[in-house]
Design an enzyme around this catalytic site. Structure first.
Site, PDB file in Angstrom:
ATOM      1  N   SER A 104       0.873  -1.117   0.026  1.00 31.58           N
ATOM      2  CA  SER A 104      -0.150  -0.247   0.164  1.00 31.58           C
ATOM      3  C   SER A 104       0.979   1.322  -0.140  1.00 31.58           C
ATOM      4  CB  SER A 104      -0.749   0.073   1.181  1.00 31.58           C
ATOM      5  OG  SER A 104      -1.823   1.218   1.273  1.00 31.58           O
ATOM      6  N   HIS A 108       2.121  12.147  -0.573  1.00 38.47           N
ATOM      7  CA  HIS A 108       1.772  13.669  -0.249  1.00 38.47           C
ATOM      8  C   HIS A 108       2.833  14.578  -0.738  1.00 38.47           C
ATOM      9  CE1 HIS A 108      -2.265  12.541   1.232  1.00 38.47           C
ATOM     10  NE2 HIS A 108      -1.776  11.750   2.039  1.00 38.47           N
ATOM     11  N   HIS A 118      -2.158   7.262  -4.911  1.00 37.96           N
ATOM     12  CA  HIS A 118      -2.559   6.014  -3.985  1.00 37.96           C
ATOM     13  C   HIS A 118      -2.340   4.739  -4.952  1.00 37.96           C
ATOM     14  CE1 HIS A 118      -5.608   2.893  -3.130  1.00 37.96           C
ATOM     15  NE2 HIS A 118      -4.709   2.715  -2.133  1.00 37.96           N
TER      16      HIS A 118
END
Length: 280
Positions: A104, A108, A118
């Site tokens: 995962s 930012h 993402h």
């Protein structure tokens, strides 16, 4: 320790390899910007099993000049869902035992012209065995060129396997990454898929293609935008947009709920939250 079968080991090995290559690529971008930032890696074990038999993972975080905060997590865990939560998991209602391995990533960015991103890929085993994954681009200041390039990469990933279905997965992402209370999408979308269980080889090929295309397209977009000058007004727009990103991840994101319900590492689960955000 968790005993892995051949398919589980193949998936785990590839997720960890992808992590290493992504982290290396992001560190190279920081060096190009004149910064020596690197990832800090923190191993963890499931809180309910300090001995490690329930598995664990490695949380990687870097804070730099280009990547204000980026997290890349890999985990391989097993155990049993609580009976209530098991009812919501594919194939777990009949038997709550599970295995999960995956990667995962959330980035930012310091420059509001560089889109946040993402990406997630996972392989789960209950009474069924399936892959899930996706990637979506989250710009505070959207640029058509970036959107076109990102979606083209996602379409190529889908074309690499007989399991791929770009139009279906694109719509799936649009439906999933939606904030009902704001009536807006989280970003410009990408692809999202889940419960891919028709053929291990084809589904694994799709998941690998997603990771490879992401590794190709996102660094290109970052390099394109990272030196763009920005104003205080544009930075404010970034911080306000990040507030919406946080709202989605805390209220709607299934991965956040899965991590919390399976005894995951809290810092790893919440690494997706931005380092700064405002609500005006």
């Amino acid at each position: 320790m968790i005993e892995l079968d051949a398919e589980q080991q193949r998936a785990r090995t590839w997720f960890e390899s992808l992590r290493d290559r992504i982290c290396s690529a992001f560190e190279s971008i920081e060096r190009e910007a004149g910064n020596e930032a690197t990832f800090d890696f923190t191993p963890w074990h499931r809180d309910d099993d300090p001995g490690g038999a329930g598995g664990g993972g490695v949380r990687g975080v870097m804070k730099g000049k280009v990547f204000e905060k980026v997290g890349v997590n890999v985990s391989t865990v097993g155990g049993a869902f609580n009976p209530e939560f098991a009812q919501s998991i594919h194939g777990a209602a009949e038997r709550p035992e599970f295995f999960a391995t995956g990667i995962s990533l959330v980035a930012h960015m310091a420059n509001p012209h560089v889109p946040a991103v993402h990406m997630n890929c996972r392989f789960l085993v209950t009474t069924k065995r399936w892959f899930g994954g996706g990637a979506d681009l989250n710009p505070a200041l959207p640029k058509d060129e970036d959107s076109v390039d990102f979606h083209a990469a996602m379409e190529r990933a889908c074309s690499a396997s007989s399991s791929g279905d770009y139009l279906r997965f694109k719509q799936w992402a649009d439906d999933y990454f939606w904030l009902p209370h704001r009536k807006v999408h989280r970003g410009i979308g990408g692809i999202f898929y889940d419960h891919m269980e028709t053929d291990f080889e084809a589904d694994f090929a799709l998941t690998r293609a997603l990771g490879e295309e992401f590794l190709e397209v996102y660094p290109m977009i970052v390099r394109r935008r990272m030196a763009t000058p920005f104003t205080a007004h544009e930075e404010q727009a970034l911080l306000e947009w990040r507030g919406r990103y946080a709202e989605f991840n805390l209220v709607y994101d299934r991965g956040t709920l899965f991590g919390l319900k399976t005894g995951g590492n809290i810092d790893a689960i919440l690494m997706s939250l931005p380092p700064r955000a405002v609500w005006s």
